[in-house]
Design an enzyme around this catalytic site. Sequence first.
Site, mmCIF file in Angstrom:
data_model
loop_
_atom_site.group_PDB
_atom_site.id
_atom_site.type_symbol
_atom_site.label_atom_id
_atom_site.label_comp_id
_atom_site.label_asym_id
_atom_site.label_seq_id
_atom_site.Cartn_x
_atom_site.Cartn_y
_atom_site.Cartn_z
ATOM 1 N N ASP A 141 0.849 -1.194 0.000
ATOM 2 C CA ASP A 141 0.000 0.000 0.000
ATOM 3 C C ASP A 141 0.885 1.245 0.000
ATOM 4 O OD1 ASP A 141 -2.148 -1.690 0.194
ATOM 5 O OD2 ASP A 141 -2.318 -1.483 2.373
HETATM 6 N N1 URA Z 1 -1.243 -5.960 3.831
HETATM 7 C C1 URA Z 1 -1.747 -4.698 3.862
HETATM 8 O O1 URA Z 1 -2.778 -4.455 4.457
HETATM 9 N N2 URA Z 1 -1.061 -3.751 3.207
HETATM 10 C C2 URA Z 1 0.103 -3.968 2.560
HETATM 11 O O2 URA Z 1 0.684 -3.038 1.999
HETATM 12 C C3 URA Z 1 0.603 -5.271 2.549
HETATM 13 C C4 URA Z 1 -0.093 -6.255 3.187
#
Ligand code: URA
Length: 274
Positions: A104
Amino acid sequence: MQLRLDKFLADAGYGTRSEVKQLIRRGEVLVDGKRASGPEQKVDITQNSVTVSGETVFYEPLSYYILNKPEGVLSASRDGREKTVVDLIPEPKRRDLFPVGRLDRDTTGLLLITNDGKLSNRLMAPGKHVPKTYRATVEGTLPENLAELFAAGVDIGDDRPTAPATVVILDGTDDDSIEGSVIPAGDNGDEEADRSGVMSTETASSPADPITHQVELTITEGRYHQVKRMFEAVGCHVTGLERIRIADLTLPQELPRGSVLKITYEELMARLGI
Ligand code: URA
């Protein structure tokens, strides 16, 4: 090594074979300063200089980078408007590179960047179950049976529960971390904190001062927002997330946030241990 010009440009990330043929036909591609004769023209990538619309094409068959991803950067190859993880590669513009999986925008830490589609598939395909470990800052009261819940799989709103995951609570000192289990928060709300640093329920109920935990979670899937949704499913909220490991490959401590380390295939495989 001699390659057809259209294959070379497609491999280098300039579009599909038919898209790059159009570029060549429109005269936008020069080889050693001269208009390319056609898609079938042979180029030697160690000898010839190729430009597309004035941009020099940089390409090497297989490249591997370890990135310590900073916050606020998009996990994508390129984006018209926003800075991407590939933009953090300090080498000349490469159009063939892509991140292995996605983090993310607000997630930091270990991300591989490559042009090796086979390796990416080996690490990310759902059937491969390659473990990925995250360090999460989590707000809320962790269920006492968190380890069991995550080991059994939780419903995060998809068509099936998550695959078994393991959790380590890092609250308190390193010596106090509890692998695969959670220290209960105390049943009468009178205790300030137990020996793992998990705060009492009395403190938990104060909205001004939410309980914060440091947790390591290892998952073997890569579903959208998976870690955040797993904690939401047990009534908690992730406020910070860093990926620290993929298989046996640990985020190098000496690698500053936003920096990349270029490594060979052999070294990467040795570090991953797969
Ligand atoms: N899980 C999440 O919620 N975000 C990420 O970036 C990676 C795994």
